[in-house]
Design a protein around this motif. Structure first.
Motif, PDB file in Angstrom:
ATOM      1  N   SER A  82      43.094  45.205  37.873  1.00 11.51           N
ATOM      2  CA  SER A  82      43.851  46.452  38.660  1.00 11.51           C
ATOM      3  C   SER A  82      43.299  48.231  37.912  1.00 11.51           C
ATOM      4  O   SER A  82      43.784  49.299  38.097  1.00 11.51           O
ATOM      5  N   HIS A  83      42.868  47.981  36.657  1.00 17.76           N
ATOM      6  CA  HIS A  83      42.478  49.539  36.252  1.00 17.76           C
ATOM      7  C   HIS A  83      40.801  49.805  36.295  1.00 17.76           C
ATOM      8  O   HIS A  83      39.974  49.332  36.448  1.00 17.76           O
ATOM      9  N   ASP A  85      38.678  51.982  35.385  1.00 21.57           N
ATOM     10  CA  ASP A  85      37.160  52.515  34.446  1.00 21.57           C
ATOM     11  C   ASP A  85      36.928  50.597  33.920  1.00 21.57           C
ATOM     12  O   ASP A  85      36.122  50.592  33.366  1.00 21.57           O
ATOM     13  N   THR A 121      46.607  49.838  47.689  1.00 26.52           N
ATOM     14  CA  THR A 121      47.098  51.203  46.597  1.00 26.52           C
ATOM     15  C   THR A 121      46.528  52.323  47.425  1.00 26.52           C
ATOM     16  O   THR A 121      45.694  52.090  47.869  1.00 26.52           O
ATOM     17  N   ASP A 122      46.503  53.108  47.174  1.00 27.33           N
ATOM     18  CA  ASP A 122      46.414  54.521  48.187  1.00 27.33           C
ATOM     19  C   ASP A 122      44.746  54.782  47.946  1.00 27.33           C
ATOM     20  O   ASP A 122      44.411  55.581  48.076  1.00 27.33           O
ATOM     21  N   GLU A 123      44.572  54.280  46.900  1.00 30.04           N
ATOM     22  CA  GLU A 123      43.374  54.614  46.884  1.00 30.04           C
ATOM     23  C   GLU A 123      42.508  54.027  47.764  1.00 30.04           C
ATOM     24  O   GLU A 123      40.734  54.634  47.867  1.00 30.04           O
ATOM     25  N   ASN A 177      50.259  56.342  42.345  1.00 28.90           N
ATOM     26  CA  ASN A 177      50.603  56.130  40.979  1.00 28.90           C
ATOM     27  C   ASN A 177      52.160  56.027  40.283  1.00 28.90           C
ATOM     28  O   ASN A 177      52.546  56.413  40.698  1.00 28.90           O
ATOM     29  N   GLU A 186      46.776  50.998  28.078  1.00 34.73           N
ATOM     30  CA  GLU A 186      44.581  51.255  28.953  1.00 34.73           C
ATOM     31  C   GLU A 186      45.375  52.661  29.947  1.00 34.73           C
ATOM     32  O   GLU A 186      44.705  52.617  29.927  1.00 34.73           O
ATOM     33  N   LYS A 187      46.494  52.207  30.710  1.00 36.58           N
ATOM     34  CA  LYS A 187      46.637  53.473  31.605  1.00 36.58           C
ATOM     35  C   LYS A 187      47.397  54.478  31.169  1.00 36.58           C
ATOM     36  O   LYS A 187      47.811  55.066  29.692  1.00 36.58           O
ATOM     37  N   PHE A 188      47.146  55.569  32.125  1.00 38.68           N
ATOM     38  CA  PHE A 188      47.166  56.811  31.559  1.00 38.68           C
ATOM     39  C   PHE A 188      48.292  57.483  30.521  1.00 38.68           C
ATOM     40  O   PHE A 188      48.312  58.523  29.674  1.00 38.68           O
ATOM     41  N   ARG A 191      49.866  55.279  27.776  1.00 39.43           N
ATOM     42  CA  ARG A 191      48.272  55.492  27.055  1.00 39.43           C
ATOM     43  C   ARG A 191      48.069  56.740  25.693  1.00 39.43           C
ATOM     44  O   ARG A 191      48.635  57.088  23.975  1.00 39.43           O
ATOM     45  N   LYS A 203      44.028  61.867  25.412  1.00 40.84           N
ATOM     46  CA  LYS A 203      42.218  62.207  26.177  1.00 40.84           C
ATOM     47  C   LYS A 203      42.921  62.237  27.324  1.00 40.84           C
ATOM     48  O   LYS A 203      43.183  61.268  28.177  1.00 40.84           O
ATOM     49  N   TYR A 205      40.778  63.029  30.452  1.00 39.98           N
ATOM     50  CA  TYR A 205      39.534  63.353  30.844  1.00 39.98           C
ATOM     51  C   TYR A 205      38.823  64.508  31.948  1.00 39.98           C
ATOM     52  O   TYR A 205      40.213  64.834  32.691  1.00 39.98           O
ATOM     53  N   TYR A 278      44.736  62.178  44.532  1.00 35.29           N
ATOM     54  CA  TYR A 278      45.660  61.735  46.187  1.00 35.29           C
ATOM     55  C   TYR A 278      47.436  61.873  45.931  1.00 35.29           C
ATOM     56  O   TYR A 278      47.471  62.511  45.673  1.00 35.29           O
ATOM     57  N   TYR A 327      37.723  51.460  24.714  1.00 32.96           N
ATOM     58  CA  TYR A 327      37.653  53.183  25.165  1.00 32.96           C
ATOM     59  C   TYR A 327      36.279  53.424  24.467  1.00 32.96           C
ATOM     60  O   TYR A 327      35.393  54.040  24.993  1.00 32.96           O
TER      61      TYR A 327
HETATM   62  O1  DAU Z   1      46.810  55.170  42.757  1.00 34.80           O
HETATM   63  C1  DAU Z   1      46.625  53.905  42.617  1.00 34.80           C
HETATM   64  C2  DAU Z   1      46.021  53.280  41.366  1.00 34.80           C
HETATM   65  O2  DAU Z   1      47.157  54.169  40.430  1.00 34.80           O
HETATM   66  C3  DAU Z   1      46.466  52.230  41.378  1.00 34.80           C
HETATM   67  O3  DAU Z   1      46.243  51.452  42.059  1.00 34.80           O
HETATM   68  C4  DAU Z   1      45.844  51.685  40.121  1.00 34.80           C
HETATM   69  O4  DAU Z   1      45.462  50.032  40.012  1.00 34.80           O
HETATM   70  C5  DAU Z   1      45.967  52.009  38.532  1.00 34.80           C
HETATM   71  O5  DAU Z   1      45.348  51.950  37.284  1.00 34.80           O
HETATM   72  C6  DAU Z   1      46.143  53.655  39.557  1.00 34.80           C
HETATM   73  O6  DAU Z   1      44.677  54.204  39.322  1.00 34.80           O
HETATM   74  P1  DAU Z   1      44.594  55.748  37.960  1.00 34.80           P
HETATM   75  O7  DAU Z   1      42.974  54.856  37.773  1.00 34.80           O
HETATM   76  O8  DAU Z   1      45.017  56.797  38.958  1.00 34.80           O
HETATM   77  O9  DAU Z   1      45.438  55.562  37.521  1.00 34.80           O
HETATM   78  P2  DAU Z   1      44.799  55.598  35.245  1.00 34.80           P
HETATM   79  O10 DAU Z   1      46.193  55.389  34.719  1.00 34.80           O
HETATM   80  O11 DAU Z   1      43.934  54.283  35.038  1.00 34.80           O
HETATM   81  O12 DAU Z   1      44.438  57.493  35.401  1.00 34.80           O
HETATM   82  C7  DAU Z   1      45.377  58.561  35.702  1.00 34.80           C
HETATM   83  C8  DAU Z   1      44.952  59.388  35.840  1.00 34.80           C
HETATM   84  O13 DAU Z   1      44.335  60.274  34.656  1.00 34.80           O
HETATM   85  C9  DAU Z   1      43.069  59.616  36.462  1.00 34.80           C
HETATM   86  O14 DAU Z   1      42.687  60.290  36.728  1.00 34.80           O
HETATM   87  C10 DAU Z   1      41.784  59.422  35.250  1.00 34.80           C
HETATM   88  C11 DAU Z   1      42.745  59.871  34.162  1.00 34.80           C
HETATM   89  N1  DAU Z   1      43.447  59.738  33.039  1.00 34.80           N
HETATM   90  C12 DAU Z   1      42.907  58.232  32.133  1.00 34.80           C
HETATM   91  C13 DAU Z   1      43.017  57.972  31.009  1.00 34.80           C
HETATM   92  C14 DAU Z   1      43.118  55.807  31.265  1.00 34.80           C
HETATM   93  C15 DAU Z   1      42.722  60.695  32.024  1.00 34.80           C
HETATM   94  O15 DAU Z   1      42.754  61.682  31.761  1.00 34.80           O
HETATM   95  N2  DAU Z   1      42.547  60.039  29.948  1.00 34.80           N
HETATM   96  C16 DAU Z   1      43.083  58.650  30.420  1.00 34.80           C
HETATM   97  O16 DAU Z   1      42.695  58.663  29.008  1.00 34.80           O
END
Ligand code: DAU
Ligand code: NAD
Length: 353
Positions: A82-83, A85, A121-123, A177, A186-188, A191, A203, A205, A278, A327
């Motif tokens: 699911s991740h 990264d 997912t919406d992705e 999300n 690991e997720k935003f 984390r 952190k 991005y 999204y 990471y």
């Molecule tokens: O939209 C649905 C999706 O949401 C699901 O299909 C995925 O399984 C799920 O992991 C999630 O995907 P994202 O890539 O949006 O989620 P993530 O938690 O990895 O990151 C959310 C946002 O935060 C994204 O714009 C990247 C950013 N981010 C992420 C991390 C881990 C940061 O700025 N800093 C971070 O440390």
């Protein structure tokens, strides 16, 4: 319906769904989960043992899947890599589980004539411009960006083909999300919460202008249960709770919610191919099935989630060091936008990590 087979029920959203179903119905639940780095059987501890069966196994194991599907009345399919990264570092497990695993499940429900709900997912729709008025709908063309989202798009298309060609009784939902308890660090959001607990600066991005449409995992679960019970066969439903926020706003809300200064975070290397925005239009789900979110207050849900991570360190502690090492190994580095000047302290208020 008496017994539901839930794949990936030891992961974040699957776990929340299993809790939700056991609390809101009288169904029996069988969980099939491989317990990858993202699965945690302890997330299911304390649930009524007479109504929950846990099977440790792989959705790519066709003999196992065949026998479990044969015993169930319906399958709700959450299991996935699911991740995003991770999919950039090593795409292969995403192809194996998300594509081949879904194929194996589809062949089993086809053979046994069982109801199937596919979690997506919406992705799959790619991303939107920040100022685009139109949000994603069930008619938005597929345009995935990452290895993760392209395998989810592929799995959705397999489901559609099995519905049309073989008459499989399936529905699909594409959700935005999720946040809430039991999400891997690991997720935003988790984390950053666990970084702050450890005295490490969160952190962000790139510039942090990327927008995600946040929904509480309980609202996702309620929508999935409704679709399973009342959704039109062959239909797709988008699930979202009008929760758009940019990442900078979210990180600031977490910091303030944990008693820190709103600017006590680091900008780090951006994700390659990082989707900008999204946003879900949930009209179909609301008008056709009458769904409304009951946890749409993001500030309240975030406060509850922060408390959960503070009170459940035993659940996440052994994920943390390995996740941060991953990471680091992937090349994450501090990245200071010129406009911000130098803010390179890695700890909050000079606390040690
Ligand atoms: O939209 C649905 C999706 O949401 C699901 O299909 C995925 O399984 C799920 O992991 C999630 O995907 P994202 O890539 O949006 O989620 P993530 O938690 O990895 O990151 C959310 C946002 O935060 C994204 O714009 C990247 C950013 N981010 C992420 C991390 C881990 C940061 O700025 N800093 C971070 O440390
Ligand atoms: P997660 O990574 O937390 O959990 C995935 C679970 O699947 C884990 O328990 C893992 O052990 C299990 N699993 C992985 N490979 C398996 C295999 N081959 N066989 C059996 N089990 C396997 O993921 P999540 O965030 O809970 O996402 C669950 C589903 O929801 C995924 O299909 C994802 O695409 C979808 N989704 C997630 C979000 C989100 O915000 N997290 C949003 C929309 C849709």
């Amino acid at each position: 319906m008496q017994r539901i087979l839930v794949t990936g029920g030891a992961g974040f959203i699957g776990t929340n769904f299993v809790h939700y179903v056991l609390n809101h119905t009288d169904y029996q639940v069988t969980v099939l989960d491989k317990l990858t780095y993202a699965g945690n059987e302890s997330s299911l501890f304390g649930l009524p043992e007479k109504r929950l069966t846990f099977v440790h196994g792989d959705i790519c194991d066709s003999a196992l899947v065949d026998s479990l599907v044969g015993e169930a009345d319906a399958v709700v399919h959450y299991a996935a890599e699911s991740h995003n990264d991770n999919s950039l570092s090593n795409p292969l497990p995403f192809l194996e589980t998300n594509i081949m695993g879904t194929y194996v499940l589809l062949e089993a429900v086809r053979k046994h004539g069982k109801r199937f709900h596919h979690i997506s997912t919406d992705e799959v729709y790619g991303d939107l411009a920040l100022d685009e008025p139109q949000r994603f709908t069930e008619h938005t063309p597929y345009n995935p960006s990452s290895p993760y989202s392209s395998t989810k798009a592929g799995s959705d298309l397999l489901v559609r083909a099995w519905v049309r060609s073989f008459g499989v009784e399936a529905t699909i939902s594409n959700c935005s999300n999720n946040y809430g308890p039991f999400q891997h660090v690991e997720k935003f959001i988790p984390r950053q919460i666990t970084n702050i607990i450890d005295g490490v600066r969160p952190k962000l991005y790139g510039s942090g202008e990327n927008v995600r449409d946040w929904i509480h995992a309980d609202d996702h679960s309620a929508a999935v249960l409704l679709i399973l019970q009342r959704g039109g066969l062959g239909e797709t439903y988008l699930i979202g709770a009008d929760g758009e926020k940019n990442n900078k706003e979210v990180i600031e809300a977490i910091l303030v919610g944990m008693g820190c200064s709103a600017d006590d975070y680091d900008h780090v290397t951006d994700r390659p191919g990082h989707d900008l925005r999204y946003a879900i239009d949930p009209s179909k789900l609301r008008t056709e099935l009458g769904w409304t979110p009951s946890k749409a207050d993001f500030a309240a849900g975030l406060a509850e989630t922060i408390d959960w991570y503070r009170n459940n360190e035993n659940w996440w502690r052994n994920q943390k060091a390995g996740t941060e090492a991953k990471y680091f190994a992937a090349g994450e580095q501090l990245h200071v936008p010129d406009s911000l000047g130098l803010q390179l302290s890695p700890t909050i208020h000079g606390q040690g990590a």
